[in-house]
Design a protein around this motif. Structure first.
Motif, PDB file in Angstrom:
ATOM      1  N   TYR A 166       0.994  -1.216  -0.180  1.00 27.35           N
ATOM      2  CA  TYR A 166       0.085   0.092   0.221  1.00 27.35           C
ATOM      3  C   TYR A 166       1.062   1.212  -0.042  1.00 27.35           C
ATOM      4  CZ  TYR A 166      -3.872  -3.136   1.251  1.00 27.35           C
ATOM      5  OH  TYR A 166      -4.543  -3.944   1.322  1.00 27.35           O
ATOM      6  N   ARG A 167       0.676   2.201  -0.849  1.00 29.27           N
ATOM      7  CA  ARG A 167       1.251   3.660  -1.003  1.00 29.27           C
ATOM      8  C   ARG A 167       0.777   4.642  -0.044  1.00 29.27           C
ATOM      9  NH1 ARG A 167       2.755   5.056  -6.885  1.00 29.27           N
ATOM     10  NH2 ARG A 167       3.512   6.871  -5.682  1.00 29.27           N
ATOM     11  N   ARG A 168      -0.338   4.106   0.438  1.00 32.01           N
ATOM     12  CA  ARG A 168      -0.909   5.257   1.455  1.00 32.01           C
ATOM     13  C   ARG A 168      -1.525   4.618   2.633  1.00 32.01           C
ATOM     14  NH1 ARG A 168      -4.745   8.291  -1.934  1.00 32.01           N
ATOM     15  NH2 ARG A 168      -3.408   7.278  -3.655  1.00 32.01           N
ATOM     16  N   PRO A 224      -0.726   9.382  -0.853  1.00 28.34           N
ATOM     17  CA  PRO A 224       0.538   8.589  -0.626  1.00 28.34           C
ATOM     18  C   PRO A 224       1.566   9.024   0.555  1.00 28.34           C
ATOM     19  CG  PRO A 224       0.016   8.947  -2.960  1.00 28.34           C
ATOM     20  CD  PRO A 224      -0.742   9.918  -2.071  1.00 28.34           C
ATOM     21  N   GLY A 275       5.505   3.218   2.270  1.00 29.53           N
ATOM     22  CA  GLY A 275       4.568   2.450   2.149  1.00 29.53           C
ATOM     23  C   GLY A 275       4.259   1.289   3.139  1.00 29.53           C
ATOM     24  N   ASN A 294      -0.214   0.445  -6.038  1.00 28.87           N
ATOM     25  CA  ASN A 294      -0.884   0.561  -4.971  1.00 28.87           C
ATOM     26  C   ASN A 294      -1.762  -0.919  -4.775  1.00 28.87           C
ATOM     27  OD1 ASN A 294      -1.614   1.628  -2.236  1.00 28.87           O
ATOM     28  ND2 ASN A 294      -3.799   2.083  -3.383  1.00 28.87           N
TER      29      ASN A 294
END
Length: 80
Positions: free
Chosen positions: A15-17, A24, A39, A65
Protein backbone atom coordinates in the motif's frame (compact mmCIF):
# COMPACT_ATOMS: atom_id res chain seq x y z
CA UNK A 1 24.58 8.37 -10.44
CA UNK A 2 24.00 5.28 -8.32
CA UNK A 3 20.52 3.81 -8.05
CA UNK A 4 19.39 2.58 -4.63
CA UNK A 5 16.52 0.12 -4.35
CA UNK A 6 14.09 -0.41 -1.47
CA UNK A 7 13.04 -4.09 -1.31
CA UNK A 8 10.13 -5.82 0.40
CA UNK A 9 11.20 -7.52 3.63
CA UNK A 10 8.10 -9.75 3.67
CA UNK A 11 5.44 -10.93 1.19
CA UNK A 12 1.98 -9.38 1.26
CA UNK A 13 -0.04 -6.54 -0.27
CA UNK A 14 1.80 -3.25 -0.84
CA UNK A 15 0.00 0.00 0.00
CA UNK A 16 1.35 3.43 -0.96
CA UNK A 17 -0.96 5.31 1.43
CA UNK A 18 -1.82 4.95 5.15
CA UNK A 19 -5.55 4.67 4.36
CA UNK A 20 -7.71 4.94 1.24
CA UNK A 21 -8.75 8.54 2.00
CA UNK A 22 -5.21 9.85 2.62
CA UNK A 23 -2.47 10.87 0.16
CA UNK A 24 0.43 8.51 -0.63
CA UNK A 25 3.46 8.51 1.66
CA UNK A 26 5.60 9.41 -1.36
CA UNK A 27 5.00 10.04 -5.05
CA UNK A 28 7.16 9.35 -8.09
CA UNK A 29 9.82 12.07 -8.24
CA UNK A 30 9.82 12.82 -4.50
CA UNK A 31 12.92 13.10 -2.34
CA UNK A 32 13.20 10.37 0.30
CA UNK A 33 15.11 10.86 3.57
CA UNK A 34 16.66 8.13 5.67
CA UNK A 35 13.88 6.54 7.73
CA UNK A 36 10.99 7.91 5.65
CA UNK A 37 8.02 5.59 5.29
CA UNK A 38 7.35 4.88 1.60
CA UNK A 39 4.54 2.36 2.03
CA UNK A 40 2.99 -0.46 4.03
CA UNK A 41 2.91 -4.23 3.57
CA UNK A 42 -0.20 -5.99 4.84
CA UNK A 43 -0.21 -9.65 5.80
CA UNK A 44 -3.37 -11.05 7.41
CA UNK A 45 -4.53 -7.61 8.63
CA UNK A 46 -1.12 -6.80 10.13
CA UNK A 47 0.62 -3.78 8.59
CA UNK A 48 4.40 -3.37 8.44
CA UNK A 49 5.96 -0.05 7.42
CA UNK A 50 8.42 0.01 4.53
CA UNK A 51 11.09 2.57 5.41
CA UNK A 52 14.06 3.93 3.48
CA UNK A 53 17.41 2.67 4.74
CA UNK A 54 19.17 5.33 2.65
CA UNK A 55 18.29 8.79 1.38
CA UNK A 56 17.72 9.50 -2.29
CA UNK A 57 15.75 11.54 -4.77
CA UNK A 58 13.51 11.08 -7.80
CA UNK A 59 11.67 8.12 -6.27
CA UNK A 60 10.33 5.67 -8.84
CA UNK A 61 7.76 3.16 -7.63
CA UNK A 62 8.10 -0.27 -9.25
CA UNK A 63 4.80 -1.66 -7.91
CA UNK A 64 1.27 -0.29 -7.84
CA UNK A 65 -0.89 0.44 -4.81
CA UNK A 66 -2.63 -2.71 -3.49
CA UNK A 67 -0.38 -4.99 -5.57
CA UNK A 68 0.60 -8.42 -4.19
CA UNK A 69 4.36 -8.61 -3.63
CA UNK A 70 6.96 -11.20 -2.68
CA UNK A 71 9.75 -10.95 -0.09
CA UNK A 72 12.85 -9.42 -1.68
CA UNK A 73 10.88 -7.80 -4.51
CA UNK A 74 12.12 -4.32 -5.52
CA UNK A 75 9.54 -1.67 -4.53
CA UNK A 76 11.15 1.74 -5.06
CA UNK A 77 14.25 3.00 -6.86
CA UNK A 78 16.05 6.14 -5.68
CA UNK A 79 18.81 8.16 -7.28
CA UNK A 80 21.58 8.82 -4.86
Amino acid sequence: MAVKTIHAAIPGIFYRRPSPDQPPYKNDGDTVALGDTVGLIEVMKTFTAVTAEEAGRNAKFLVENEEPIMAGQPLVELEG
